[in-house]
Design a protein around this motif. Structure first.
Motif, PDB file in Angstrom:
ATOM      1  N   LEU A  19      81.441  93.364  -5.312  1.00 20.18           N
ATOM      2  CA  LEU A  19      82.367  94.130  -4.474  1.00 20.18           C
ATOM      3  C   LEU A  19      82.022  95.624  -4.385  1.00 20.18           C
ATOM      4  CD1 LEU A  19      85.623  92.507  -5.938  1.00 20.18           C
ATOM      5  CD2 LEU A  19      84.775  92.187  -3.602  1.00 20.18           C
ATOM      6  N   VAL A  62      92.007 105.384 -19.751  1.00 16.50           N
ATOM      7  CA  VAL A  62      92.387 106.717 -20.238  1.00 16.50           C
ATOM      8  C   VAL A  62      92.738 106.637 -21.721  1.00 16.50           C
ATOM      9  CG1 VAL A  62      94.031 108.618 -19.918  1.00 16.50           C
ATOM     10  CG2 VAL A  62      93.348 107.224 -17.961  1.00 16.50           C
ATOM     11  N   LEU A 103      92.007  92.952  -5.408  1.00 14.76           N
ATOM     12  CA  LEU A 103      92.515  92.398  -6.674  1.00 14.76           C
ATOM     13  C   LEU A 103      93.406  91.182  -6.411  1.00 14.76           C
ATOM     14  CD1 LEU A 103      92.142  93.482  -9.570  1.00 14.76           C
ATOM     15  CD2 LEU A 103      94.371  94.576  -9.356  1.00 14.76           C
ATOM     16  N   GLY A 116      89.828  96.478 -17.520  1.00 12.91           N
ATOM     17  CA  GLY A 116      89.908  96.881 -18.915  1.00 12.91           C
ATOM     18  C   GLY A 116      88.861  96.228 -19.795  1.00 12.91           C
ATOM     19  N   LEU A 153      95.764  97.712 -14.073  1.00 19.21           N
ATOM     20  CA  LEU A 153      95.941  97.877 -15.515  1.00 19.21           C
ATOM     21  C   LEU A 153      94.984  98.917 -16.086  1.00 19.21           C
ATOM     22  CD1 LEU A 153      96.697  95.239 -18.170  1.00 19.21           C
ATOM     23  CD2 LEU A 153      94.845  96.846 -18.574  1.00 19.21           C
ATOM     24  N   SER A 154      93.728  98.855 -15.655  1.00 16.97           N
ATOM     25  CA  SER A 154      92.784  99.816 -16.237  1.00 16.97           C
ATOM     26  C   SER A 154      93.024 101.210 -15.670  1.00 16.97           C
ATOM     27  CB  SER A 154      91.332  99.373 -16.072  1.00 16.97           C
ATOM     28  OG  SER A 154      91.002  99.166 -14.738  1.00 16.97           O
ATOM     29  N   VAL A 173      85.674  95.412 -18.988  1.00 16.17           N
ATOM     30  CA  VAL A 173      84.430  96.187 -18.816  1.00 16.17           C
ATOM     31  C   VAL A 173      84.586  97.561 -19.481  1.00 16.17           C
ATOM     32  CG1 VAL A 173      83.035  97.439 -17.111  1.00 16.17           C
ATOM     33  CG2 VAL A 173      83.619  95.034 -16.721  1.00 16.17           C
ATOM     34  N   HIS A 224      96.284  89.798 -20.434  1.00 15.25           N
ATOM     35  CA  HIS A 224      96.849  90.864 -21.262  1.00 15.25           C
ATOM     36  C   HIS A 224      98.205  91.387 -20.766  1.00 15.25           C
ATOM     37  CE1 HIS A 224      96.823  94.183 -24.092  1.00 15.25           C
ATOM     38  NE2 HIS A 224      97.089  94.991 -23.091  1.00 15.25           N
ATOM     39  N   ASP A 260      96.109 102.547 -17.610  1.00 12.16           N
ATOM     40  CA  ASP A 260      96.142 102.443 -19.068  1.00 12.16           C
ATOM     41  C   ASP A 260      94.756 102.446 -19.721  1.00 12.16           C
ATOM     42  OD1 ASP A 260      96.936 102.027 -21.654  1.00 12.16           O
ATOM     43  OD2 ASP A 260      98.364 100.463 -21.213  1.00 12.16           O
ATOM     44  N   LYS A 302      84.990  89.491 -23.973  1.00  5.14           N
ATOM     45  CA  LYS A 302      85.104  90.817 -24.624  1.00  5.14           C
ATOM     46  C   LYS A 302      84.785  90.621 -26.106  1.00  5.14           C
ATOM     47  CE  LYS A 302      88.720  93.941 -25.527  1.00  5.14           C
ATOM     48  NZ  LYS A 302      90.044  94.524 -25.225  1.00  5.14           N
ATOM     49  N   ASP A 326      86.494  98.525 -21.938  1.00  6.92           N
ATOM     50  CA  ASP A 326      86.517  98.476 -23.406  1.00  6.92           C
ATOM     51  C   ASP A 326      85.131  98.171 -23.989  1.00  6.92           C
ATOM     52  OD1 ASP A 326      89.194  99.023 -23.355  1.00  6.92           O
ATOM     53  OD2 ASP A 326      89.855  97.173 -24.300  1.00  6.92           O
ATOM     54  N   ASP A 371      81.228  93.757 -14.210  1.00  8.47           N
ATOM     55  CA  ASP A 371      81.256  92.313 -14.450  1.00  8.47           C
ATOM     56  C   ASP A 371      80.878  91.555 -13.182  1.00  8.47           C
ATOM     57  OD1 ASP A 371      83.530  91.741 -12.864  1.00  8.47           O
ATOM     58  OD2 ASP A 371      84.909  91.951 -14.531  1.00  8.47           O
ATOM     59  N   LYS A 421      92.455  90.541 -31.576  1.00  8.27           N
ATOM     60  CA  LYS A 421      92.041  91.403 -30.468  1.00  8.27           C
ATOM     61  C   LYS A 421      91.672  92.805 -30.937  1.00  8.27           C
ATOM     62  CE  LYS A 421      93.993  92.093 -26.513  1.00  8.27           C
ATOM     63  NZ  LYS A 421      93.019  92.027 -25.429  1.00  8.27           N
TER      64      LYS A 421
END
Ligand SMILES: NC(=O)c1ccc[n+]([C@@H]2O[C@H](COP(=O)([O-])OP(=O)(O)OC[C@H]3O[C@@H](n4cnc5c(N)ncnc54)[C@H](O)[C@@H]3O)[C@@H](O)[C@H]2O)c1
Length: 352
Positions: free
Chosen positions: A48, A139, A173, A105, A132-133, A107, A257, A136, A76, A109, A42, A151
């Protein structure tokens, strides 16, 4: 470097380390033959880490192309997904090529769903760059996009061939996005207690982050291996999500989220306490975690507003019942079914 092996129908590894981005190309080469790598990222992450990722893949012999989507949950969408797919076709990505999802998450998803469906499925490497990504979203193989009605309503299961997490990426972050990851982190602490809870209670820092990610990924791995496509046990990972998704949607995604999930977990914890199913001691441990990480648990939406969104949620079964994850104790959660009518009482009771 730490490694968690995931034995789904298609097995893969989750590699977790600090300052390892330059080794990405070689790691990819160990699971995929030389080909074209389409990097999806994104517009925040591109500035970065995109160059580092391109350099590493190129040095290992991959040819690379890139697609930069707009950041944020509001992007998304099906139209972002279609645009990714079309750019892949324009770049003549073939069945033997691969997608590299570099980002959070959102990107992961979107790119995951593109990889799941482009030419009926091509390989994807997940390179998570948010907490978060890392713990969770990257994976477990759930991919998808949001529809105006709710959603993740458009999606597919598609396991990655590799997950590669460099904790150094977390140094850029924002505080808000770090908190976002903690929301899902508290979910794991409630689901299994033990060392994950200890780390969160002591305080997550750069000395224990790799261990924390390894533990969280291992919990998810154990659940996903048992129930890859969410016909049973995997629903446990939805703790707080029925309400969380509704809060996220009602806020028009201004509440992100993980923070919405934290509010959702709080509703469940209160309901479990009010029903005398969760002890005051465990309830307070959960509340202390929210407090420690500055997660605001207040839900400013009415029961009617929450119900109107939950109605659209895919977690409602064909018999009109909703699957809800209840907390019985830290380390002991269970999936229960509830009628939509009873859900109203459930929310009212715990909002008092
Ligand atoms: N597939 C799954 O199993 C699963 C599980 C949980 C959540 N999710 C999904 O994940 C999404 C939330 O993921 P998220 O919290 O990572 O949000 P996100 O992808 O929107 O990232 C949050 C923000 O951080 C920025 N960012 C990312 N990495 C950065 C870095 N290293 N430095 C600076 N900025 C960075 C992004 O550009 C974005 O602005 C939701 O859509 C949720 O539904 C999916």
């Amino acid at each position: 470097m730490n490694k968690v092996s995931v034995s789904t129908k298609r097995p893969y590894s989750v590699l977790i380390g600090s300052d390892i981005l330059s080794g990405l190309g070689d790691a990819v080469l160990s699971v995929h033959k030389l080909s074209k790598a389409m990097i999806v990222t994104d517009d925040n992450v591109a500035g970065l880490y995109l160059d580092d990722v391109i350099n590493s893949l190129t040095e290992s012999g991959f040819r690379t192309s890139k697609i930069i989507i707009k950041s944020g949950e509001e992007n998304k969408t099906a139209s972002t997904y279609l645009s990714v797919i079309e750019q892949m076709a324009q770049c003549e990505i073939g069945r033997e090529d691969l997608v590299v999802a570099l980002g959070g998450g959102v990107v992961g998803d979107v790119a995951g769903f593109a990889a799941a469906t482009y030419m009926r499925g091509i390989d994807i490497i997940q390179v998570p760059t948010t907490l978060l990504s890392a713990i969770d979203a990257s994976v477990g193989g759930k991919t998808g996009v949001d529809l105006p009605q709710g959603k993740n309503l458009l999606g597919a299961f598609h396991q990655p061939v590799l997950v590669y997490f460099d904790s150094k990426t977390l140094t850029t972050l924002s505080e808000l996005d770090f908190k976002n990851g903690i929301g899902e982190g508290i979910k794991y602490a409630i689901l299994c207690g033990g060392e994950i809870l200890d780390i969160l209670e002591k305080g997550l820092c750069k000395d224990n982050i790799l261990r924390f990610v390894e533990l969280a990924v291992s919990v998810k791995r154990d659940i996903v291996e048992e129930d890859e496509e969410e016909s049973g046990k995997r629903k446990l990972l939805n703790l707080g999500h029925t309400f969380g998704h509704a809060i996220e949607k009602l806020s028009e995604f201004s509440i992100s989220h993980g923070i919405a999930v934290a509010k959702g977990i709080y509703i469940v914890a209160r309901a479990s306490l009010c029903a005398n199913k969760l002890t005051q001691v465990d309830y307070e441990i959960i509340c202390e975690l929210f407090k420690k990480y500055g997660l605001d648990t207040a839900c400013n939406y009415t029961t009617a507003q929450l119900l109107s969104v939950i109605k659209m949620d895919k977690k409602i079964n064909s018999d009109g019942q909703i699957s809800l994850v209840d907390i019985r104790a830290i380390g002991k959660c269970e999936i229960n079914k509830m009628s939509f009518e009873n859900l109203k009482e459930y929310i009212n009771e715990c909002k008092n």
